[in-house]
Design an enzyme around this catalytic site. Structure first.
Site, PDB file in Angstrom:
ATOM      1  N   GLU A   1       0.841  -1.217   0.000  1.00 53.07           N
ATOM      2  CA  GLU A   1       0.000   0.000   0.000  1.00 53.07           C
ATOM      3  C   GLU A   1       0.866   1.253   0.000  1.00 53.07           C
ATOM      4  OE1 GLU A   1      -2.987   0.080  -1.217  1.00 53.07           O
ATOM      5  OE2 GLU A   1      -3.888  -1.081   0.407  1.00 53.07           O
TER       6      GLU A   1
ATOM      7  N   ALA B   1     -14.899   4.272  -0.935  1.00 52.98           N
ATOM      8  CA  ALA B   1     -14.686   3.125  -0.040  1.00 52.98           C
ATOM      9  C   ALA B   1     -13.320   2.487  -0.265  1.00 52.98           C
ATOM     10  CB  ALA B   1     -15.800   2.101  -0.235  1.00 52.98           C
TER      11      ALA B   1
ATOM     12  N   LEU C   1     -12.179   1.316  -3.120  1.00 49.14           N
ATOM     13  CA  LEU C   1     -12.260   0.194  -4.074  1.00 49.14           C
ATOM     14  C   LEU C   1     -12.023   0.661  -5.512  1.00 49.14           C
ATOM     15  CD1 LEU C   1     -15.326  -1.696  -2.550  1.00 49.14           C
ATOM     16  CD2 LEU C   1     -12.902  -2.014  -2.103  1.00 49.14           C
ATOM     17  N   SER C   2     -11.540   1.891  -5.643  1.00 47.26           N
ATOM     18  CA  SER C   2     -11.110   2.425  -6.940  1.00 47.26           C
ATOM     19  C   SER C   2     -12.224   2.602  -7.949  1.00 47.26           C
ATOM     20  CB  SER C   2     -10.031   1.533  -7.548  1.00 47.26           C
ATOM     21  OG  SER C   2      -8.923   1.572  -6.751  1.00 47.26           O
ATOM     22  N   SER C   3     -13.302   3.215  -7.510  1.00 50.31           N
ATOM     23  CA  SER C   3     -14.381   3.454  -8.456  1.00 50.31           C
ATOM     24  C   SER C   3     -13.935   4.430  -9.539  1.00 50.31           C
ATOM     25  CB  SER C   3     -15.640   3.938  -7.739  1.00 50.31           C
ATOM     26  OG  SER C   3     -15.358   5.098  -7.017  1.00 50.31           O
TER      27      SER C   3
ATOM     28  N   GLU D   1      -6.718  11.346 -13.886  1.00 51.57           N
ATOM     29  CA  GLU D   1      -6.739  11.671 -12.446  1.00 51.57           C
ATOM     30  C   GLU D   1      -5.729  12.778 -12.132  1.00 51.57           C
ATOM     31  OE1 GLU D   1      -8.127   9.595  -9.566  1.00 51.57           O
ATOM     32  OE2 GLU D   1      -8.626   7.709 -10.571  1.00 51.57           O
TER      33      GLU D   1
ATOM     34  N   ASP E   1      -4.407   1.082  -9.458  1.00 50.11           N
ATOM     35  CA  ASP E   1      -5.854   0.859  -9.551  1.00 50.11           C
ATOM     36  C   ASP E   1      -6.294   0.601 -10.987  1.00 50.11           C
ATOM     37  OD1 ASP E   1      -5.553   1.533  -6.935  1.00 50.11           O
ATOM     38  OD2 ASP E   1      -6.468   3.512  -7.100  1.00 50.11           O
TER      39      ASP E   1
ATOM     40  N   TYR F   1      -3.249  12.442   0.650  1.00 51.53           N
ATOM     41  CA  TYR F   1      -2.584  11.515  -0.287  1.00 51.53           C
ATOM     42  C   TYR F   1      -1.400  12.186  -0.992  1.00 51.53           C
ATOM     43  CZ  TYR F   1      -2.004   8.134  -4.068  1.00 51.53           C
ATOM     44  OH  TYR F   1      -1.482   7.218  -4.948  1.00 51.53           O
TER      45      TYR F   1
HETATM   46  C1  GLA Z   1      -5.021   4.951  -4.118  1.00 51.63           C
HETATM   47  C2  GLA Z   1      -4.223   5.342  -5.359  1.00 51.63           C
HETATM   48  C3  GLA Z   1      -3.248   4.237  -5.763  1.00 51.63           C
HETATM   49  C4  GLA Z   1      -2.396   3.780  -4.592  1.00 51.63           C
HETATM   50  C5  GLA Z   1      -3.265   3.533  -3.356  1.00 51.63           C
HETATM   51  C6  GLA Z   1      -2.446   3.255  -2.133  1.00 51.63           C
HETATM   52  O1  GLA Z   1      -5.851   3.874  -4.391  1.00 51.63           O
HETATM   53  O2  GLA Z   1      -5.101   5.610  -6.426  1.00 51.63           O
HETATM   54  O3  GLA Z   1      -2.453   4.657  -6.839  1.00 51.63           O
HETATM   55  O4  GLA Z   1      -1.375   4.698  -4.333  1.00 51.63           O
HETATM   56  O5  GLA Z   1      -4.133   4.622  -3.079  1.00 51.63           O
HETATM   57  O6  GLA Z   1      -1.767   2.064  -2.250  1.00 51.63           O
END
Ligand code: GLA
Length: 389
Positions: free
Chosen positions: A32, A119, A121-123, A156, A168, A218
């Protein structure tokens, strides 16, 4: 919404047949905040996804209906602009096509998603990956899946302002069912690791603490890592990222770094190491050993990288005291889901107990997602198409 209902909604609105595409969200077992440090991560796609019904438009406009939100938006190639609404992600994808000389015509589209937003989960990556894939197919642009990963990331970065890594979108586009991938974020290549969960299952617990990466810490974390690399280059000029930094190198340069930067780098260097160890454990089907590393990752994310929250810490602590094999906060952090690896027979008890105890502690209901691993972005058909064959 099902494929068929989405296709019908499209036909009712636009009076012709669409093409259908599915774009999944992802989990990440371990690794992560490592992708933007060029290390290794271990994601795969899940059975929660966007479905798109899309066809070329007759007027060069881009018209989309977000069926879940009941919103409709129309814009032209001249209207592309940054922002943080769903259409800005789509605009960012179109802009990235343009920047590569792949000028596309307009499209009409409807879409719907079963990925809970915010959440972890990369929406948003699924939205960009699925849309890019659809444009590439519809206009036969000849872009590779890796191009589509980079296009989704560019959207993004340039349109939403989240300086995310590639994990993601890579997971959304490249996943294969029955495996996770060990993704090398320096070479942008992957190895599929077959995963046989047998008597285990993966349960996500949604803290219901929503995060939006573009407004969270982030980007600051990423900046701290970059500062760490710049300082370490004073002593080790050949390094390009934290990927090449060993624990010994970091310790030897500790006095050159601020406390904050040192501890962030400390987390990253250890997490890259943990991910490689975890891959070996997965190959030898040692899920108990794997689970222990997940816990280490969590407390690293919480105490060192400082991207956890009280709710995630509570859930992971509870898991560790209640026979959950491995648990940790997943994704960008600051809320979202914890990922739990546990024996299948323990799942109902865990859901039952966590629901009431979490409510007592935080006055909100968590959500539980028992997920299956799934295929990456692909084209699909609706029941209507099958019937007409
Ligand atoms: C988000 C970012 C990813 C990654 C994760 C952490 O999902 O979009 O690129 O950095 O956080 O692992």
């Amino acid at each position: 919404m099902t494929h068929t209902r989405l296709a019908v909604a499209f036909e009712n609105q636009f009076a012709r047949k669409p093409q259908l595409f599915v774009a999944p969200g992802r989990i990440n077992l371990i690794g992560e905040h490592i992708d933007y440090n060029e290390g290794f991560v271990m994601p795969t796609a899940i059975d929660k996804h966007f479905i798109f019904a899309i066809a070329p438009s007759e007027n060069n406009l881009f018209t989309f209906i977000a069926t879940d939100l009941d919103e409709k938006i129309s814009f032209s190639l001249n209207d592309l602009k940054p922002g943080n609404r769903w259409e800005n992600y789509l605009m960012g994808v179109i802009d990235a096509f343009k920047r590569r000389g792949k000028v596309v015509g307009g499209v009409d589209g409807t879409f719907s998603s079963s990925i809970p937003s915010g959440a972890g989960l990369s929406s948003s990556a699924a939205l960009c990956s699925g849309f890019g894939f659809a444009l590439n197919e519809i206009f036969q642009c000849g872009l590779s899946k890796l191009d589509l990963v980079l296009i989704a990331q560019e959207s993004e970065h340039r349109f939403v302002g989240t300086m995310c890594g590639i994990m993601d979108m890579y997971a959304s586009l490249f996943s294969s069912p029955g495996s996770v991938m060990l993704l090398d974020c320096r070479t942008n290549t992957h190895e599929y690791l077959p995963i046989n969960l047998d008597e285990y299952s993966i349960l996500l617990i949604d803290t219901k603490v929503k995060h939006a990466l573009h407004e969270s810490g982030y980007n600051d974390r990423r900046a701290a890592c970059e500062e760490g690399v710049r300082t370490l280059q004073g002593k080790y000029p050949m390094i390009k990222s934290l990927r090449e930094v060993t624990i010994e190198m970091l310790e030897s340069a500790k006095s050159m770094l601020s406390n904050d930067v040192y501890i962030k780098c400390f987390y990253v260097v250890h997490e890259i190491d943990r991910t490689l160890k975890a891959a070996q454990l997965l190959k030898s089907h040692d899920l108990v050993g794997f689970g222990k590393l997940m816990y280490k990752t969590h407390w690293g994310l919480s105490k060192e990288y400082k991207v956890s929250c009280e709710e995630s810490d509570w859930l992971v602590q509870w898991a560790s005291e209640n026979e959950v094999t491995g648990a940790r906060q997943m994704g960008g952090g600051f809320g979202g889901c914890t990922i739990n690896l546990l024996r299948k027979d323990k799942t109902p008890m865990l859901i039952d107990q966590v629901r009431s105890k979490y409510f007592a502690a935080f006055k909100k209901e968590p959500d539980f997602y028992q997920i299956e691993l799934s295929d990456g972005v692909h084209k699909t058909k609706s029941a209507l198409d099958w019937r007409e064959r």
